[in-house]
Design a protein around this motif. Structure first.
Motif, PDB file in Angstrom:
ATOM      1  N   GLY A   1       0.807  -1.212   0.000  1.00  0.00           N
ATOM      2  CA  GLY A   1       0.000   0.000   0.000  1.00  0.00           C
ATOM      3  C   GLY A   1       0.840   1.262   0.000  1.00  0.00           C
ATOM      4  N   LEU A   2       0.275   2.319   0.578  1.00  0.00           N
ATOM      5  CA  LEU A   2       0.888   3.638   0.528  1.00  0.00           C
ATOM      6  C   LEU A   2       2.134   3.712   1.407  1.00  0.00           C
ATOM      7  CD1 LEU A   2       0.527   6.604  -0.500  1.00  0.00           C
ATOM      8  CD2 LEU A   2      -0.764   7.023   1.601  1.00  0.00           C
ATOM      9  N   ASN A   3       3.239   4.152   0.821  1.00  0.00           N
ATOM     10  CA  ASN A   3       4.489   4.319   1.555  1.00  0.00           C
ATOM     11  C   ASN A   3       4.949   5.777   1.595  1.00  0.00           C
ATOM     12  OD1 ASN A   3       6.396   1.577   2.152  1.00  0.00           O
ATOM     13  ND2 ASN A   3       4.614   1.258   0.867  1.00  0.00           N
ATOM     14  N   ASN A   4       4.787   6.468   0.464  1.00  0.00           N
ATOM     15  CA  ASN A   4       5.287   7.834   0.350  1.00  0.00           C
ATOM     16  C   ASN A   4       4.291   8.715  -0.399  1.00  0.00           C
ATOM     17  OD1 ASN A   4       7.803   5.965   0.369  1.00  0.00           O
ATOM     18  ND2 ASN A   4       8.623   7.957   0.924  1.00  0.00           N
ATOM     19  N   ALA A   5       4.376  10.000  -0.123  1.00  0.00           N
ATOM     20  CA  ALA A   5       3.488  10.964  -0.760  1.00  0.00           C
ATOM     21  C   ALA A   5       4.013  11.373  -2.130  1.00  0.00           C
ATOM     22  CB  ALA A   5       3.357  12.201   0.124  1.00  0.00           C
ATOM     23  N   SER A   6       3.124  11.997  -2.908  1.00  0.00           N
ATOM     24  CA  SER A   6       3.564  12.643  -4.142  1.00  0.00           C
ATOM     25  C   SER A   6       4.316  13.918  -3.792  1.00  0.00           C
ATOM     26  CB  SER A   6       2.364  12.978  -5.028  1.00  0.00           C
ATOM     27  OG  SER A   6       1.604  14.017  -4.435  1.00  0.00           O
ATOM     28  N   VAL A   7       5.124  14.384  -4.743  1.00  0.00           N
ATOM     29  CA  VAL A   7       5.887  15.615  -4.546  1.00  0.00           C
ATOM     30  C   VAL A   7       5.718  16.499  -5.781  1.00  0.00           C
ATOM     31  CG1 VAL A   7       8.153  16.643  -4.153  1.00  0.00           C
ATOM     32  CG2 VAL A   7       7.600  14.430  -3.132  1.00  0.00           C
ATOM     33  N   ASP A   8       5.210  17.697  -5.558  1.00  0.00           N
ATOM     34  CA  ASP A   8       5.138  18.708  -6.604  1.00  0.00           C
ATOM     35  C   ASP A   8       5.819  19.978  -6.120  1.00  0.00           C
ATOM     36  OD1 ASP A   8       3.657  17.497  -8.772  1.00  0.00           O
ATOM     37  OD2 ASP A   8       1.922  17.515  -7.448  1.00  0.00           O
ATOM     38  N   HIS A   9       6.477  20.671  -7.025  1.00  0.00           N
ATOM     39  CA  HIS A   9       7.104  21.957  -6.732  1.00  0.00           C
ATOM     40  C   HIS A   9       6.314  23.038  -7.456  1.00  0.00           C
ATOM     41  CE1 HIS A   9      10.431  24.938  -8.065  1.00  0.00           C
ATOM     42  NE2 HIS A   9      10.003  25.303  -6.867  1.00  0.00           N
TER      43      HIS A   9
ATOM     44  N   THR B   1       0.830  14.965  -1.315  1.00  0.00           N
ATOM     45  CA  THR B   1      -0.491  14.353  -1.252  1.00  0.00           C
ATOM     46  C   THR B   1      -0.334  12.841  -1.326  1.00  0.00           C
ATOM     47  OG1 THR B   1      -0.744  14.548  -3.663  1.00  0.00           O
ATOM     48  CG2 THR B   1      -1.626  16.336  -2.317  1.00  0.00           C
ATOM     49  N   VAL B   2      -1.413  12.113  -0.974  1.00  0.00           N
ATOM     50  CA  VAL B   2      -1.290  10.664  -0.854  1.00  0.00           C
ATOM     51  C   VAL B   2      -2.170   9.902  -1.839  1.00  0.00           C
ATOM     52  CG1 VAL B   2      -0.524  10.755   1.549  1.00  0.00           C
ATOM     53  CG2 VAL B   2      -2.971  10.635   1.044  1.00  0.00           C
ATOM     54  N   SER B   3      -2.714  10.598  -2.821  1.00  0.00           N
ATOM     55  CA  SER B   3      -3.473   9.920  -3.867  1.00  0.00           C
ATOM     56  C   SER B   3      -3.413  10.764  -5.127  1.00  0.00           C
ATOM     57  CB  SER B   3      -4.931   9.695  -3.458  1.00  0.00           C
ATOM     58  OG  SER B   3      -5.641  10.918  -3.441  1.00  0.00           O
ATOM     59  N   HIS B   4      -3.651  10.120  -6.267  1.00  0.00           N
ATOM     60  CA  HIS B   4      -3.637  10.858  -7.531  1.00  0.00           C
ATOM     61  C   HIS B   4      -4.783  11.874  -7.567  1.00  0.00           C
ATOM     62  CE1 HIS B   4      -0.488   8.286  -9.057  1.00  0.00           C
ATOM     63  NE2 HIS B   4      -1.197   7.209  -8.732  1.00  0.00           N
ATOM     64  N   ALA B   5      -5.938  11.506  -7.011  1.00  0.00           N
ATOM     65  CA  ALA B   5      -7.075  12.421  -6.998  1.00  0.00           C
ATOM     66  C   ALA B   5      -6.776  13.642  -6.126  1.00  0.00           C
ATOM     67  CB  ALA B   5      -8.326  11.705  -6.498  1.00  0.00           C
ATOM     68  N   ALA B   6      -6.203  13.422  -4.950  1.00  0.00           N
ATOM     69  CA  ALA B   6      -5.877  14.534  -4.057  1.00  0.00           C
ATOM     70  C   ALA B   6      -4.817  15.435  -4.665  1.00  0.00           C
ATOM     71  CB  ALA B   6      -5.400  13.998  -2.712  1.00  0.00           C
TER      72      ALA B   6
ATOM     73  N   PHE C   1       7.504  16.175  -9.550  1.00  0.00           N
ATOM     74  CA  PHE C   1       8.694  15.476  -9.069  1.00  0.00           C
ATOM     75  C   PHE C   1       8.456  13.992  -8.802  1.00  0.00           C
ATOM     76  CE2 PHE C   1      11.084  19.395  -7.212  1.00  0.00           C
ATOM     77  CZ  PHE C   1      11.430  19.758  -8.499  1.00  0.00           C
ATOM     78  N   ALA C   2       7.301  13.612  -8.277  1.00  0.00           N
ATOM     79  CA  ALA C   2       7.068  12.197  -7.975  1.00  0.00           C
ATOM     80  C   ALA C   2       5.594  11.955  -7.687  1.00  0.00           C
ATOM     81  CB  ALA C   2       7.900  11.738  -6.777  1.00  0.00           C
ATOM     82  N   SER C   3       5.096  10.807  -8.125  1.00  0.00           N
ATOM     83  CA  SER C   3       3.734  10.373  -7.824  1.00  0.00           C
ATOM     84  C   SER C   3       3.687   9.741  -6.430  1.00  0.00           C
ATOM     85  CB  SER C   3       3.281   9.340  -8.863  1.00  0.00           C
ATOM     86  OG  SER C   3       3.223   9.906 -10.149  1.00  0.00           O
TER      87      SER C   3
ATOM     88  N   ALA D   1       7.725  12.467   2.605  1.00  0.00           N
ATOM     89  CA  ALA D   1       8.785  12.616   1.621  1.00  0.00           C
ATOM     90  C   ALA D   1       8.419  11.736   0.421  1.00  0.00           C
ATOM     91  CB  ALA D   1      10.127  12.192   2.208  1.00  0.00           C
ATOM     92  N   GLY D   2       8.914  12.091  -0.728  1.00  0.00           N
ATOM     93  CA  GLY D   2       8.561  11.338  -1.934  1.00  0.00           C
ATOM     94  C   GLY D   2       9.748  10.601  -2.510  1.00  0.00           C
ATOM     95  N   ASP D   3       9.466   9.754  -3.477  1.00  0.00           N
ATOM     96  CA  ASP D   3      10.516   9.053  -4.202  1.00  0.00           C
ATOM     97  C   ASP D   3      10.012   8.753  -5.599  1.00  0.00           C
ATOM     98  OD1 ASP D   3      12.325   6.851  -5.171  1.00  0.00           O
ATOM     99  OD2 ASP D   3      13.212   7.232  -3.209  1.00  0.00           O
TER     100      ASP D   3
END
Length: 250
Positions: A34-42, A116-121, A151-153, A187-189
């Motif tokens: 399941g969910l491990n890391n959040a998305s990252v946008d700048h 964020t923690v989902s593509h929709a969010a 930066f990362a999904s 944090a994202g990856d």
């Protein structure tokens, strides 16, 4: 993303990635479905105002004031426009504005990040932030544009693929070494962008040793270190994943 665009994942059936985790002791591995890391946008917000002398503010549009109001308003998107049970982070780390102490600032630029923690969010947060920027600027007579860098999904390990790898790792080292409830990280990856194209698992290698204080420091700390005793476990994880997924199937 450049690797994906270059076709590096053509024909790939399984993916495996690994990252050190100083919060886990040496000899442990985080393998969480399941969910491990959040998305990252700048994001970069450019605010345009009108310069004027500070003694006649009504003749100008204060971009610095608009930027200040926006920094505060963005936090309301977290507390009032998003679900309190779904993690969301909006952080502004940089604000530049003005050219003189006694002038109304003509322009301002602020930069920050969303987690964020989902593509929709992720999509919803982008829309909310853009709306807040343009509305706040317009309220005080200015304008604003928002630029995004992807930066990362969100990083999600598929349950079935995680189970495929958990069994051979447990057989090799013992199930007690596997941490399946590792804390969610905002944090994202960008391994997550590989997972959009092929099923894969991202694991976390325990690299902390209390006897070596630097190894328990967070990543990106100036004194961060890795306990070298963790390295054989990391190599073993890669080898186990490869041997398990490449073996002939009946």
């Amino acid at each position: 993303q450049p690797f994906v665009e270059a076709g590096a994942l053509a024909g790939v059936r399984r993916l495996f990635g690994l990252h050190v985790d100083p919060k886990l002791p040496v000899g442990k591995v985080g393998l969480k479905a399941g969910l491990n890391n959040a998305s990252v946008d700048h994001f970069t917000v450019r605010i345009q105002g009108v310069a004027a002398h500070v003694s006649t503010p009504h003749l100008g549009v204060d971009a610095l004031y608009i930027a200040s109001q926006l920094v505060v308003a963005l936090q309301a998107l977290v507390t009032r426009r998003s679900s309190p049970v779904e993690p969301l982070l909006i952080g502004v780390g940089k604000l530049s504005a003005g050219s003189a102490y006694n002038a109304v600032a003509e322009a301002a630029v602020l930069e920050g990040t969303t987690r964020t923690v989902s593509h929709a969010a992720r999509a919803r947060t982008r829309a909310l932030l853009e709306g807040a920027a343009t509305a706040t600027a317009a309220l005080y007579g200015g304008s604003a544009t928002v630029e995004w860098e992807d930066f990362a999904s969100p990083l999600l390990n598929p349950a079935d693929v995680t189970a495929e790898l958990t069994a051979p790792v447990a057989a090799l080292w013992g199930a007690e070494r596997i941490v399946t409830d590792r804390e969610l990280s905002l944090a994202g990856d960008n391994f997550a962008d590989f997972q959009l194209h092929a099923p894969g698992v991202y694991a976390y290698l325990g690299s902390g040793d209390p006897a070596q204080p630097g190894t328990c420091n967070p990543q990106h700390n100036n004194s961060f270190d890795v306990a070298e005793a963790a390295l054989p476990f990391g190599a073993g994880l890669y080898a186990t994943a490869a041997l398990h997924w490449l073996r002939p199937r009946p």
